[in-house]
Design an enzyme around this catalytic site. Structure first.
Site, PDB file in Angstrom:
ATOM      1  N   GLU A 286     -40.714  42.522  51.884  1.00  0.00           N
ATOM      2  CA  GLU A 286     -41.873  41.924  52.536  1.00  0.00           C
ATOM      3  C   GLU A 286     -41.450  41.074  53.737  1.00  0.00           C
ATOM      4  O   GLU A 286     -42.125  41.067  54.771  1.00  0.00           O
ATOM      5  CB  GLU A 286     -42.643  41.070  51.521  1.00  0.00           C
ATOM      6  CG  GLU A 286     -44.072  40.809  51.902  1.00  0.00           C
ATOM      7  CD  GLU A 286     -44.890  40.266  50.714  1.00  0.00           C
ATOM      8  OE1 GLU A 286     -45.150  41.051  49.781  1.00  0.00           O
ATOM      9  OE2 GLU A 286     -45.234  39.077  50.721  1.00  0.00           O
ATOM     10  N   CYS A 312     -48.804  40.736  45.902  1.00  0.00           N
ATOM     11  CA  CYS A 312     -48.260  40.680  44.538  1.00  0.00           C
ATOM     12  C   CYS A 312     -49.334  40.605  43.468  1.00  0.00           C
ATOM     13  O   CYS A 312     -49.086  40.912  42.316  1.00  0.00           O
ATOM     14  CB  CYS A 312     -47.373  39.455  44.367  1.00  0.00           C
ATOM     15  SG  CYS A 312     -46.081  39.348  45.582  1.00  0.00           S
ATOM     16  N   SER A 332     -49.620  43.481  53.017  1.00  0.00           N
ATOM     17  CA  SER A 332     -48.268  44.025  52.956  1.00  0.00           C
ATOM     18  C   SER A 332     -48.336  45.323  52.161  1.00  0.00           C
ATOM     19  O   SER A 332     -49.084  45.426  51.191  1.00  0.00           O
ATOM     20  CB  SER A 332     -47.348  43.033  52.244  1.00  0.00           C
ATOM     21  OG  SER A 332     -46.192  43.695  51.796  1.00  0.00           O
ATOM     22  N   LYS A 371     -52.913  43.109  35.716  1.00  0.00           N
ATOM     23  CA  LYS A 371     -51.677  43.904  35.732  1.00  0.00           C
ATOM     24  C   LYS A 371     -51.826  45.161  34.876  1.00  0.00           C
ATOM     25  O   LYS A 371     -51.149  46.159  35.106  1.00  0.00           O
ATOM     26  CB  LYS A 371     -50.497  43.067  35.224  1.00  0.00           C
ATOM     27  CG  LYS A 371     -50.033  42.004  36.217  1.00  0.00           C
ATOM     28  CD  LYS A 371     -49.174  42.585  37.321  1.00  0.00           C
ATOM     29  CE  LYS A 371     -48.884  41.558  38.403  1.00  0.00           C
ATOM     30  NZ  LYS A 371     -48.332  42.171  39.632  1.00  0.00           N
ATOM     31  N   GLU A 374     -53.403  47.468  37.189  1.00  0.00           N
ATOM     32  CA  GLU A 374     -52.451  47.875  38.225  1.00  0.00           C
ATOM     33  C   GLU A 374     -51.493  48.953  37.702  1.00  0.00           C
ATOM     34  O   GLU A 374     -51.213  49.938  38.393  1.00  0.00           O
ATOM     35  CB  GLU A 374     -51.655  46.655  38.693  1.00  0.00           C
ATOM     36  CG  GLU A 374     -50.718  46.936  39.852  1.00  0.00           C
ATOM     37  CD  GLU A 374     -49.832  45.739  40.177  1.00  0.00           C
ATOM     38  OE1 GLU A 374     -49.839  45.301  41.328  1.00  0.00           O
ATOM     39  OE2 GLU A 374     -49.124  45.241  39.268  1.00  0.00           O
ATOM     40  N   GLU A 379     -51.609  55.377  42.106  1.00  0.00           N
ATOM     41  CA  GLU A 379     -50.525  55.246  43.103  1.00  0.00           C
ATOM     42  C   GLU A 379     -49.205  54.834  42.448  1.00  0.00           C
ATOM     43  O   GLU A 379     -48.164  54.905  43.091  1.00  0.00           O
ATOM     44  CB  GLU A 379     -50.883  54.168  44.141  1.00  0.00           C
ATOM     45  CG  GLU A 379     -52.155  54.405  44.944  1.00  0.00           C
ATOM     46  CD  GLU A 379     -53.375  53.750  44.299  1.00  0.00           C
ATOM     47  OE1 GLU A 379     -53.321  53.444  43.088  1.00  0.00           O
ATOM     48  OE2 GLU A 379     -54.382  53.569  45.002  1.00  0.00           O
ATOM     49  N   CYS A 528     -49.971  32.472  39.339  1.00  0.00           N
ATOM     50  CA  CYS A 528     -49.777  33.223  38.088  1.00  0.00           C
ATOM     51  C   CYS A 528     -49.652  32.308  36.873  1.00  0.00           C
ATOM     52  O   CYS A 528     -49.987  32.712  35.762  1.00  0.00           O
ATOM     53  CB  CYS A 528     -48.538  34.102  38.188  1.00  0.00           C
ATOM     54  SG  CYS A 528     -48.536  35.129  39.651  1.00  0.00           S
TER      55      CYS A 528
END
Lengths: 615, 168
Positions: A286, A312, A332, A371, A374, A379, A528
């Protein structure tokens, strides 16, 4: 003689104790300040009280009606009883009425032992139910990868609505219908995947009962751990080590990194690794990406999307996909550390240890419910397999440890395995709001100038507080020849945590009033460490304690800059080549796509509305 | 602004009119309910697309918009018939046979409460007292109050409304 009082300071009596409060304080606040506990199921610190649950009912002398402590302002000379016979009986009745509609399968409920309603019923000594009401029922919503809604356990306290609307400015759920038939849910009685829910889990973090919880992967993880043919790898996010102890009655802010490693090994994981490794790697990818974009704009005079946003936090990514599609190019392209780790485990590491990636399972321990979503994104299969197979929240890991009969505080200190367990302090602070920014600065500054970031203890103080939006400037000086285009350039940086703060910042960026180069956004308040999968209950004092623990972990490490991670350096030498190289591009970077806020495919009327309820 | 009946306007046209109403309310709190009322006056009900449009224009989450719509019984999210039949089930009507009247009404119209007949002529709803307890059991059809309704005479009761429809 009576003491002269400050203007605005009121004196009153609660449960026979003389208490002082500020004008405008509620009875609940005055009581809390005096150390008097008045129970409540709907109140959320920092947000307007709703008076929805009526559990905080108290008796005020001289008034015929009982009052809700969370909404009633104090007055000088008030005499309040939180535990009088009347108050106690009223509170018990309120809780009994809640229980009369509640699906009370306590022993098998996910929240058993961690349920505010169960605790309250026990504390109030409710041993029989006088109101055999009809359970409210309602459908179970398992439509999303991250969260499960169970309306039969909902007590309509509306904390989740506050979390979704006020804290995250999304409003995916709200009360639908009225009275007994009210359901807290999405519009049109849709399921969560039909609306713009980002699965951050802040609703699940504040729910007092089992009405909204993470989708559990515990059974799956137990199954793969029992399968001797599989090679099971675990990664733990930085935020876990500063919070897991709370599930074992340790005070907030207890660091349990070593004991956690031992627990994971005892549970049977074949390799105990650290998401920190991938966080260090993220900084290199990054940071290089940011410098490349800056070079394109400042040196080559071409266009590149600035400011660049960190990527993130999967809740933030979904939020951008739903609400800010015009800014997706500014994100990003780096995958989150969790996903970088998964892709590398099943390629680089599998090759190193000679394990067929088809026979490898990657389990993540995350402070996060998004998460789980995710990991299942299409992808995220760049190894040829689903890169991360299962995601456990901090709470689920605690449950797994308890199931194995282990008492975390008593375990000996263990260590992460090499190479994917090697990390620097820069990776630890990914857990905190402002941490990714600070970690990036530690590396970017040193790449550009050749010397360490000139800040006390490497901390970027203005960006680390719990302030919602933080903006700072850094001016590059004495740049190395390669980076001469940055000489004298003032980089404008911003950090936002909690999506309502992010939303406010994005509006300022979009209107052009806040020109920036690099922006860190984390979905959850505090970052987090305040994630939707963390131990309950998380308030600002808990957030602060976890943040300090993370900084202690960082400062306790010899290596505190991502580019010094020997494992990451070896990875580039042996496998990746260079940051943003071809293999990095395939394994570590991703793409984003606009998502519709409301799915229009069904044309159903509003379920649960008055028309169905009148008969 | 002249309020037209729902038969004459498309959802598109309503959207344009609504936008001007929303404009009048811009930057004011409490716009949601009056805007919803205007929309329902224009269309006869509140279709999903209109609710989404209102949510976007007022920047109020859709869940809150549908929350308000489903809270107030005045709002409807399904198209309603030309004539709204409301059978009173208030205490007086209930004890004097309101339930039987409702059952007969359902039979006659072939629909359940909250539904609309296929020809869009009748919608069936339940009332909770129209303030005409002395005339119980009471049925309202549109603005007309019908007293001492007998379950056996529902067909005759509805006849004029059916006929009116045919004559138009």
């Amino acid at each position: 003689m009576p003491k002269t009082q400050d203007i605005g300071v009121l004196t009153l009596t609660i449960d026979g104790i003389s208490v002082e409060g500020q004008e405008g304080d509620t009875i609940l606040k005055a009581a809390q300040n005096a150390g008097i506990h008045i129970p409540t199921l709907c109140f959320l610190e920092g947000h307007s009280p709703l008076g929805a649950c009526r559990v905080c009912t108290v008796e005020i002398e001289g008034r015929p009606a009982l009052a809700a402590a969370c909404t009633m302002p104090i007055q000088a000379g008030m005499t309040i009883w939180s535990n009088s016979k009347r108050a106690r009986e009223a509170r018990r009745t309120v809780v009994e009425l809640l229980l009369s509609e509640h699906e009370g399968d306590c022993t098998t409920c996910e929240r058993s032992g961690d349920c505010e309603l169960q605790d309250l019923a026990r504390d109030l000594g409710i041993r029989e139910l006088h109101y055999p009401g009809e359970p409210a029922g309602g459908e179970r919503d398992e439509s999303t990868a991250g969260l499960v809604r169970d309306a039969s356990k909902c007590i309509k306290c509306r904390r989740c609505v506050t979390a979704c609307t006020a804290i995250q400015s999304i409003g995916a759920i709200a009360p639908q219908g009225r009275g007994y038939h009210t359901i807290i849910g999405p519009a049109f009685a849709a399921e969560l995947d039909g609306v713009a829910c980002v699965q951050c889990g802040q609703c699940a973090a504040v729910c007092p009962t089992g009405a909204i919880t993470e989708r559990s992967h515990l059974k799956d993880v137990e199954q793969v751990l029992d399968d001797q043919d599989l090679y099971v790898v675990v990664q733990t996010a930085p935020a876990i080590r500063a919070a897991l102890g709370e599930e074992f009655s340790l005070p907030p802010g207890s660091l349990v990194t070593g004991k956690m490693c031992t627990a994971l090994r005892r549970l049977g994981f074949d390799a105990v690794f650290d998401t920190d490794f991938a966080a260090d790697l993220t900084i290199l990818e990054e940071g290089t990406e940011l410098l490349t974009r800056l070079r394109t704009v400042l040196k080559e005079g071409k266009e590149a999307p600035l400011p660049m946003f960190t990527s993130c936090s999967p809740g933030w990514i979904q939020y951008a996909e739903y609400y800010w599609p015009q800014m997706l190019n500014n994100l990003s392209t780096c995958k989150s550390p969790q996903q970088m780790f998964g892709a590398l485990a099943k390629t680089y590491y599998a090759g190193k240890v000679g394990v067929d990636p088809a026979m490898m399972r990657v389990v993540s321990i995350m402070p996060c419910t998004a998460k789980k979503f995710e990991a299942e994104r299409p992808e995220m299969r760049s190894s040829g397999y689903q890169d991360v197979d299962y995601v456990l929240t901090t709470r689920e890991l605690a449950a797994l440890i308890k199931r194995a009969g282990l008492n975390l505080p008593e375990l000996e200190e263990g260590q992460m395995d090499a190479p994917l367990g090697l990390s620097t302090g820069a990776a630890d602070i990914f857990a905190n709001t402002g941490g990714v920014m600070e970690a990036a600065l530690r590396t970017v500054w040193e790449i550009v100038t050749g010397v360490p970031l000139p800040m006390e203890n490497l901390h970027v103080k203005p960006l680390t507080s719990l302030e919602g939006v933080k903006v700072a400037e850094v001016t590059f000086k004495k740049c190395l020849p390669t980076w001469d285009f940055l000489e004298g350039v003032t980089a404008r940086l911003a950090v936002a945590h909690g999506l309502s703060n992010a939303s406010a910042l994005l509006k300022r960026i979009h209107s052009g009033e806040e020109p920036l180069h690099f922006v860190e956004i984390m979905t959850c308040p505090g970052g987090c460490i305040g994630g939707g999968g963390q131990p309950r209950f998380t308030d600002d004092s808990v957030r602060e304690a976890r943040i300090q623990a993370i900084f202690a972990e960082d400062e306790g490490k010899e290596l505190r800059k991502s580019h010094e991670n020997p494992g990451v350096m070896a990875l580039y030498e042996e496998f990746l080549g260079e940051p943003l190289g071809h293999r990095s591009h395939t394994l570590l970077h991703t793409t984003y796509a606009k998502r519709p806020q409301v799915k229009m495919d069904e044309n159903n009327p509003i379920k649960g509305s008055h028309q169905k309820n009148q008969t | 602004m002249k309020v037209q009946t729902h038969d004459e306007l498309s959802v598109e046209e309503v959207r344009t009119i609504l936008d001007s109403i929303i404009e009048d309310w811009s930057d004011q709190e409490g716009a949601l309910i009056p805007v919803l009322q205007s929309a329902q006056n224009l269309l006869g009900y509140l279709p999903k697309e209109i609710l989404i449009h209102i949510s976007e224009k007022l920047a109020i989450p859709l869940s809150q918009v549908t929350g308000v719509v489903s809270f107030y019984s005045w709002f409807s999210t399904v198209p309603r018939g030309k004539h709204i039949v409301r059978v009173c089930l208030g205490t007086a009507c209930y004890v004097r046979g309101g339930q039987e009247v409702l059952a007969a009404m359902k039979d006659n119209l072939g629909i359940e409460v909250g539904e609309t007949t296929a020809d869009k002529n009748f919608s069936l709803e339940v009332g909770r007292c129209f303030g005409a307890c002395g005339l119980a059991p009471v049925v309202m059809i549109g603005e007309d109050v019908h007293q001492r309704v007998k379950p056996t005479k529902i067909k005759e009761l509805l006849a004029p409304y059916v006929q009116k429809e045919d004559n138009e």
